[in-house]
Design a protein around this motif. Structure first.
Motif, PDB file in Angstrom:
ATOM      1  N   GLY A   1      16.067 -21.469  14.816  1.00 17.84           N
ATOM      2  CA  GLY A   1      16.463 -22.643  14.045  1.00 17.84           C
ATOM      3  C   GLY A   1      16.703 -23.870  14.897  1.00 17.84           C
ATOM      4  N   ASP A   2      16.578 -23.730  16.211  1.00 19.00           N
ATOM      5  CA  ASP A   2      16.828 -24.852  17.122  1.00 19.00           C
ATOM      6  C   ASP A   2      15.547 -25.679  17.290  1.00 19.00           C
ATOM      7  OD1 ASP A   2      19.416 -23.895  17.489  1.00 19.00           O
ATOM      8  OD2 ASP A   2      18.803 -22.618  19.167  1.00 19.00           O
ATOM      9  N   HIS A   3      15.170 -26.376  16.247  1.00 20.97           N
ATOM     10  CA  HIS A   3      13.915 -27.114  16.279  1.00 20.97           C
ATOM     11  C   HIS A   3      14.032 -28.364  17.130  1.00 20.97           C
ATOM     12  CE1 HIS A   3      15.432 -30.197  13.522  1.00 20.97           C
ATOM     13  NE2 HIS A   3      15.888 -29.222  12.746  1.00 20.97           N
ATOM     14  N   ASN A   4      12.877 -28.875  17.502  1.00 25.97           N
ATOM     15  CA  ASN A   4      12.807 -30.113  18.281  1.00 25.97           C
ATOM     16  C   ASN A   4      13.547 -31.220  17.531  1.00 25.97           C
ATOM     17  OD1 ASN A   4      11.888 -32.607  19.439  1.00 25.97           O
ATOM     18  ND2 ASN A   4      10.105 -31.541  20.263  1.00 25.97           N
ATOM     19  N   PRO A   5      14.475 -31.917  18.203  1.00 26.41           N
ATOM     20  CA  PRO A   5      15.239 -32.970  17.512  1.00 26.41           C
ATOM     21  C   PRO A   5      14.375 -34.095  16.963  1.00 26.41           C
ATOM     22  CG  PRO A   5      15.621 -33.024  19.895  1.00 26.41           C
ATOM     23  CD  PRO A   5      14.903 -31.752  19.599  1.00 26.41           C
ATOM     24  N   GLU A   6      13.134 -34.205  17.420  1.00 19.81           N
ATOM     25  CA  GLU A   6      12.244 -35.230  16.868  1.00 19.81           C
ATOM     26  C   GLU A   6      11.896 -34.941  15.407  1.00 19.81           C
ATOM     27  OE1 GLU A   6       8.767 -35.762  19.197  1.00 19.81           O
ATOM     28  OE2 GLU A   6       9.833 -36.326  21.019  1.00 19.81           O
ATOM     29  N   TYR A   7      12.007 -33.680  14.998  1.00 23.32           N
ATOM     30  CA  TYR A   7      11.680 -33.311  13.624  1.00 23.32           C
ATOM     31  C   TYR A   7      12.937 -33.453  12.782  1.00 23.32           C
ATOM     32  CZ  TYR A   7       7.814 -31.145  16.188  1.00 23.32           C
ATOM     33  OH  TYR A   7       6.763 -30.911  17.031  1.00 23.32           O
ATOM     34  N   LYS A   8      12.974 -34.447  11.946  1.00 22.43           N
ATOM     35  CA  LYS A   8      14.176 -34.814  11.221  1.00 22.43           C
ATOM     36  C   LYS A   8      14.414 -33.936   9.997  1.00 22.43           C
ATOM     37  CE  LYS A   8      14.823 -38.209  14.071  1.00 22.43           C
ATOM     38  NZ  LYS A   8      15.879 -38.127  15.101  1.00 22.43           N
ATOM     39  N   GLY A   9      15.674 -33.725   9.697  1.00 20.27           N
ATOM     40  CA  GLY A   9      16.090 -33.061   8.476  1.00 20.27           C
ATOM     41  C   GLY A   9      15.456 -31.698   8.268  1.00 20.27           C
ATOM     42  N   GLU A  10      14.914 -31.532   7.082  1.00 18.72           N
ATOM     43  CA  GLU A  10      14.344 -30.244   6.675  1.00 18.72           C
ATOM     44  C   GLU A  10      12.822 -30.220   6.827  1.00 18.72           C
ATOM     45  OE1 GLU A  10      16.247 -27.360   4.989  1.00 18.72           O
ATOM     46  OE2 GLU A  10      17.413 -28.411   6.507  1.00 18.72           O
ATOM     47  N   SER A  11      12.284 -31.092   7.653  1.00 15.98           N
ATOM     48  CA  SER A  11      10.820 -31.215   7.728  1.00 15.98           C
ATOM     49  C   SER A  11      10.166 -29.908   8.154  1.00 15.98           C
ATOM     50  CB  SER A  11      10.428 -32.344   8.676  1.00 15.98           C
ATOM     51  OG  SER A  11      10.953 -32.131   9.977  1.00 15.98           O
ATOM     52  N   CYS A  12      10.747 -29.189   9.088  1.00 20.81           N
ATOM     53  CA  CYS A  12      10.157 -27.916   9.520  1.00 20.81           C
ATOM     54  C   CYS A  12      10.176 -26.898   8.388  1.00 20.81           C
ATOM     55  CB  CYS A  12      10.914 -27.360  10.725  1.00 20.81           C
ATOM     56  SG  CYS A  12      10.420 -28.072  12.317  1.00 20.81           S
ATOM     57  N   ARG A  13      11.336 -26.756   7.738  1.00 22.71           N
ATOM     58  CA  ARG A  13      11.453 -25.761   6.670  1.00 22.71           C
ATOM     59  C   ARG A  13      10.506 -26.088   5.522  1.00 22.71           C
ATOM     60  NH1 ARG A  13      13.118 -25.248   1.901  1.00 22.71           N
ATOM     61  NH2 ARG A  13      13.912 -27.398   1.818  1.00 22.71           N
ATOM     62  N   VAL A  14      10.464 -27.342   5.118  1.00 23.60           N
ATOM     63  CA  VAL A  14       9.580 -27.758   4.021  1.00 23.60           C
ATOM     64  C   VAL A  14       8.117 -27.544   4.404  1.00 23.60           C
ATOM     65  CG1 VAL A  14       8.779 -29.737   2.666  1.00 23.60           C
ATOM     66  CG2 VAL A  14      11.235 -29.410   3.070  1.00 23.60           C
ATOM     67  N   GLY A  15       7.780 -27.897   5.630  1.00 29.04           N
ATOM     68  CA  GLY A  15       6.396 -27.733   6.073  1.00 29.04           C
ATOM     69  C   GLY A  15       5.968 -26.278   6.119  1.00 29.04           C
ATOM     70  N   MET A  16       6.839 -25.403   6.623  1.00 32.30           N
ATOM     71  CA  MET A  16       6.504 -23.978   6.681  1.00 32.30           C
ATOM     72  C   MET A  16       6.343 -23.397   5.288  1.00 32.30           C
ATOM     73  SD  MET A  16       8.671 -22.469   9.953  1.00 32.30           S
ATOM     74  CE  MET A  16      10.225 -23.282   9.586  1.00 32.30           C
ATOM     75  N   GLU A  17       7.246 -23.743   4.379  1.00 31.41           N
ATOM     76  CA  GLU A  17       7.166 -23.253   2.997  1.00 31.41           C
ATOM     77  C   GLU A  17       5.839 -23.671   2.360  1.00 31.41           C
ATOM     78  OE1 GLU A  17       8.269 -21.144  -0.215  1.00 31.41           O
ATOM     79  OE2 GLU A  17       9.685 -21.426   1.447  1.00 31.41           O
ATOM     80  N   ARG A  18       5.479 -24.921   2.544  1.00 30.16           N
ATOM     81  CA  ARG A  18       4.251 -25.435   1.930  1.00 30.16           C
ATOM     82  C   ARG A  18       3.011 -24.748   2.506  1.00 30.16           C
ATOM     83  NH1 ARG A  18       3.756 -31.777   2.042  1.00 30.16           N
ATOM     84  NH2 ARG A  18       5.646 -31.472   0.782  1.00 30.16           N
ATOM     85  N   ALA A  19       2.954 -24.613   3.823  1.00 27.04           N
ATOM     86  CA  ALA A  19       1.777 -23.995   4.452  1.00 27.04           C
ATOM     87  C   ALA A  19       1.670 -22.516   4.106  1.00 27.04           C
ATOM     88  CB  ALA A  19       1.843 -24.183   5.965  1.00 27.04           C
ATOM     89  N   LEU A  20       2.790 -21.820   4.072  1.00 29.06           N
ATOM     90  CA  LEU A  20       2.764 -20.390   3.727  1.00 29.06           C
ATOM     91  C   LEU A  20       2.276 -20.191   2.292  1.00 29.06           C
ATOM     92  CD1 LEU A  20       6.081 -19.266   5.440  1.00 29.06           C
ATOM     93  CD2 LEU A  20       3.814 -18.347   5.949  1.00 29.06           C
ATOM     94  N   ASN A  21       2.752 -21.014   1.357  1.00 25.81           N
ATOM     95  CA  ASN A  21       2.302 -20.890  -0.028  1.00 25.81           C
ATOM     96  C   ASN A  21       0.844 -21.300  -0.192  1.00 25.81           C
ATOM     97  OD1 ASN A  21       4.804 -19.971  -0.936  1.00 25.81           O
ATOM     98  ND2 ASN A  21       5.566 -22.044  -1.307  1.00 25.81           N
ATOM     99  N   PHE A  22       0.426 -22.306   0.570  1.00 28.80           N
ATOM    100  CA  PHE A  22      -0.970 -22.749   0.549  1.00 28.80           C
ATOM    101  C   PHE A  22      -1.894 -21.610   0.974  1.00 28.80           C
ATOM    102  CE2 PHE A  22      -4.585 -24.515   2.939  1.00 28.80           C
ATOM    103  CZ  PHE A  22      -5.156 -25.368   1.996  1.00 28.80           C
ATOM    104  N   ALA A  23      -1.535 -20.922   2.051  1.00 28.48           N
ATOM    105  CA  ALA A  23      -2.345 -19.798   2.518  1.00 28.48           C
ATOM    106  C   ALA A  23      -2.251 -18.621   1.547  1.00 28.48           C
ATOM    107  CB  ALA A  23      -1.888 -19.379   3.912  1.00 28.48           C
TER     108      ALA A  23
END
Length: 439
Positions: free
Chosen positions: A379-401
């Protein structure tokens, strides 16, 4: 006047028995030659010739229940799976093993083993283990569709080679454990196959032994991010065995580890941390390594062997719409079919999507989307990635696949941004007027 008496010709004796014996002799001679041929293998490279052909690899066609009684390299007590002991004569050992197990020979040149892995302890992030499970499911789905074997390591095969260095001992051991496979594809645990149709163009790499995603001009500019080492394709051969040893020599198990960190830091001005890492080591070998290493490494950027997630997740809705439009026009592509024949539909779809472009701004599905810097486990994501961007992006890509997989099961996620309840797809989807509900 004496009458003329016709002169009768003397009957000829039949030659059939003699001809029959002659042909029987020829038949048995040819038969004997074939029998001897099959045991002696007069063409030493016959297996190689077979494997070089464009056979589709059928896992069911190989005899996994047969083990040759003859000795092979596995019976050598000096053979070691560990990274610190070199393997010698691996190409010959593989050829001999394939001769002893002939059912694996056909299609061997196109056989791929997918590798991935994570740490042996539970994730610190409360959702981390669930995310890793979903990332792993994605890889299993892709391998099942294309008939690839997969191995997931949740152990450090070399205890002092942890984190990003741990992949090298796994790749080395996997090559020894799978002499039947020609290629090993390592995919980091935080990477997703986002085009379930796409197959790596192996024929493109016939003169190369390692394939990584990157940019040659950035290598020359001495950037440590010129390539991405989180996903790579490596040939199962002696060159690769030796290359992995050279690559690993810059790792934490080496007495020169600190020195290599200093060399990398001085070489790559944009490298901000002092430790030697696998990616900087790989770029260094591409930049200053021996010619025998540089000449056999293919730097790929014509498709997303590594698609940086920041440039991908915002395009997934548009990509879905473009593929739906194609299927609305092409009835053959929306026909229901068994998952086992998915590759034939992928081939039929290819002419319609080839022009889409697998790049920023393109609309073709990216092959792999890599969530570098998101650290789903800790959960220690790069501080350049703001807010929930990582979680939202992973959810979207996983559902897309996942939608590409679920399609053959008759269901779909109605919303890429949430793991919402699945909805059944209507017959002939997406020709129905209500297809928008699934976009």
């Amino acid at each position: 006047m004496a009458s003329a008496t016709p002169t009768m010709a003397k009957p000829k004796s039949s030659s059939f028995p003699r001809d029959k014996s002659f042909f029987l002799a020829i038949f048995f001679a040819v038969f004997l030659v074939c029998v001897v041929w099959s045991f002696t293998d007069p063409f030493p490279n016959f297996s190689a010739l077979l494997s070089a052909q464009n056979f589709s690899v059928d896992r069911a066609a190989v005899d996994r229940g047969y083990e040759s009684p003859e000795r092979s390299f596995y019976d050598d007590p000096e053979l070691s799976y560990t990274i610190d002991k070199p393997v010698v004569g691996w190409d010959k050992k593989r050829r001999e093993w394939l001769k002893l197990h002939p059912s694996f020979s056909a299609g061997a040149g196109r056989r791929v083993l997918v590798l991935s892995g994570s740490q042996p302890t539970p994730c610190k992030n409360s959702h981390g283990d669930h995310l890793l499970l979903r990332f792993f499911k994605n890889k299993v789905d892709y391998c099942r569709i294309h008939g690839y074997d997969i191995f997931y390591s949740n152990a450090f095969l070399k205890p002092d080679m942890r984190s990003f260095w741990s992949k090298i001992p796994v790749a080395r051991a996997a090559m020894l454990a799978h002499p039947e496979t020609e290629w090993v594809l390592w995919v980091d645990s935080d990477a997703i196959f986002t085009d379930m149709d796409f197959k790596i163009p192996l024929e493109r790499y016939k003169d190369h032994n390692l394939v990584v995603h990157g940019w040659r001009d950035q290598i020359e500019k001495k950037s440590w991010v010129a390539v991405n080492a989180g996903i790579f394709l490596i040939r199962n051969c002696q060159w690769s065995m030796e290359f992995l040893d050279v690559w690993a020599a810059m790792g934490p198990q080496s007495p020169d580890y600190k020195k290599w960190g200093q060399i990398q830091r001085s070489t790559f001005k944009n490298k901000m941390f002092p430790e030697s890492d696998d990616q900087s080591a790989l770029v260094y070998l591409l930049l200053k390594g021996e010619k025998k290493w540089r000449d056999r490494i293919y730097v790929e950027n014509e498709y997303s062997l590594h698609g940086y997630w920041v440039g991908v997740v915002g395009r997934l809705h548009n990509i879905t719409e473009r593929y739906v439009e194609i299927e609305r026009r092409e009835a053959a592509l929306r026909r229901r079919h068994a998952e086992a024949v998915s590759e034939s539909y992928a081939a039929a779809r290819e002419p319609h999507v080839a022009e889409g472009g697998d790049w920023r701004g393109g609309w073709r599905r990216p092959f792999i989307t890599h969530f570098t810097g998101c650290q789903p486990c800790s959960g220690d994501h790069n501080p350049e990635y703001k807010g929930e961007s990582c979680r939202v992006g992973m959810e979207r890509a996983l559902n897309f696949a996942d939608n590409q997989v679920l399609r053959n099961f008759g269901f779909s996620h109605s919303d890429l941004d949430t793991s919402s309840p699945l909805l059944p797809l209507p017959y002939a989807y997406p020709a129905q007027n209500d297809f928008e509900a699934f976009v």
